[in-house]
Design an enzyme around this catalytic site. Structure first.
Site, PDB file in Angstrom:
ATOM      1  CG  HIS A  36      -1.639   1.241   1.512  1.00 51.52           C
ATOM      2  ND1 HIS A  36      -1.526   1.945   2.692  1.00 51.52           N
ATOM      3  CD2 HIS A  36      -2.502   1.940   0.737  1.00 51.52           C
ATOM      4  CE1 HIS A  36      -2.306   3.013   2.636  1.00 51.52           C
ATOM      5  NE2 HIS A  36      -2.906   3.036   1.459  1.00 51.52           N
ATOM      6  CG  HIS A 113       0.606   8.792   1.210  1.00 52.00           C
ATOM      7  ND1 HIS A 113       0.892   8.070   2.350  1.00 52.00           N
ATOM      8  CD2 HIS A 113      -0.746   8.894   1.163  1.00 52.00           C
ATOM      9  CE1 HIS A 113      -0.241   7.758   2.961  1.00 52.00           C
ATOM     10  NE2 HIS A 113      -1.247   8.245   2.255  1.00 52.00           N
TER      11      HIS A 113
END
Length: 320
Positions: A36, A113
């Site tokens: 992930h 991110h």
């Protein structure tokens, strides 16, 4: 016979005489391990906060500067291993989020991110180097979020994919036809999913609809397991891959409570036993798991546990 996704070390060996290359698991519906936010092993604390963040977070980052970014780093990083290290450990599916740097000239694209990561071109180069050394390995690159990207940025990224991987890129086809033999005969090693309308015009970009990845969006491990079970039961039986995201997502109050500890220490590690118990109980195949993703894949034997599930596809195995 259909192969939803390719087993990692299950068919590693790169020797055409290796029996695993002709085993039923290689042509059934094996499962694979994924990470992930696969690129988040390195983030740039000197760069501005990414456009994927809210205005409030951006404001706090301006006010508190490096202190705020150090906290963000603790909660933005979901992996410790580089692409190469993940590949060597058995990871074959990569969850990728990309962005331009607003105000930067040119069309360079970065992983993102919360904070900016590597240039996408550099990360893809690392993956390609591994694939060139291991011509029977196949990876899945899922570009599922794009931020602050114009059409020119998309064209640049797509051209980069072609430049880096070239003939390794697998053209879109019916998922049921994507077998190991099909890929090996054509020397395809990279399946790219691109969640943007421009994918429709490119024969080597698989649309995002081909790889649903339901997201539980919870901090509760038990609720996560219930969600994974429900979505597996509802998954399409035809012409799609499927990602089971075995991950927990922090809320604002979660971050406040574990401000200094960070994602790994405050949320991930203590819940891994429950999550791994679920992983160990799964079965691959048309009604089972396909791709399973996790945070911090090195904390437990995540990849090897997923890979071993493919033993259930082999006939006449002795009882353990």
């Amino acid at each position: 016979m259909r192969v939803d996704v390719l087993p990692d070390e299950c068919f590693r060996g790169h020797d055409s005489s290796d029996p695993v290359h002709t085993s039923p698991s290689a042509r059934s519906r094996p499962c694979a391990a994924g990470s992930h936010d696969s690129f988040s092993f390195w983030v740039d604390e000197e760069a501005p906060v990414g456009p994927d963040q809210t205005a409030v977070v951006k404001h706090l980052a301006v006010v508190f500067r490096l202190l705020a970014k150090k906290v963000m780093k603790k909660w933005s990083m979901t992996q410790n291993l580089t692409f190469r290290e993940q590949l060597e450990g058995g990871i074959r599916y990569f969850d990728l989020r990309v962005s331009s740097k607003p105000g930067e000239p040119g069309y360079e694209v970065y992983f993102i991110h919360g904070l900016f990561g590597l240039k996408v071109r550099d990360g893809l180069g690392d993956i390609d180097a591994f694939l060139s050394e291991h011509p029977k390995e196949v990876v899945f690159l899922d570009f599922n979020h794009h931020y602050a990207m114009s059409e020119d940025h998309h064209r640049y990224l797509i051209a980069t994919l072609q430049e880096v991987f070239g003939p390794k890129l697998c053209k879109v086809n019916v998922v049921e036809d994507i077998t190991l033999d099909y890929l090996w005969k054509r020397k395809y090693q990279v399946i790219v999913f691109y969640h943007h309308p421009c994918a429709e015009k490119r024969p080597f970009l698989w649309p995002g609809s081909k790889i649903p990845a339901p997201w539980a969006n919870t901090t509760d491990a038990c609720k996560l397991i219930q969600f994974l079970e429900t979505t597996l039961g509802e998954r399409s039986q035809h012409d799609t891959f499927h990602v089971s995201q075995a991950i927990l997502t922090p809320r604002v109050k979660t971050i406040v409570r574990g401000l200094i500890q960070g994602l790994r220490d405050h949320l991930v590690e203590r819940n891994l036993p429950i999550i791994m118990t679920w992983v160990e109980a799964q079965k691959p195949g048309v009604n089972g798991v396909n791709i399973i993703t996790s945070d911090f894949v090195e904390l437990v034997d995540f990849a090897s546990t997923v890979i071993k599930l493919n033993n259930l596809l082999l006939p006449n195995l002795p009882l353990m």
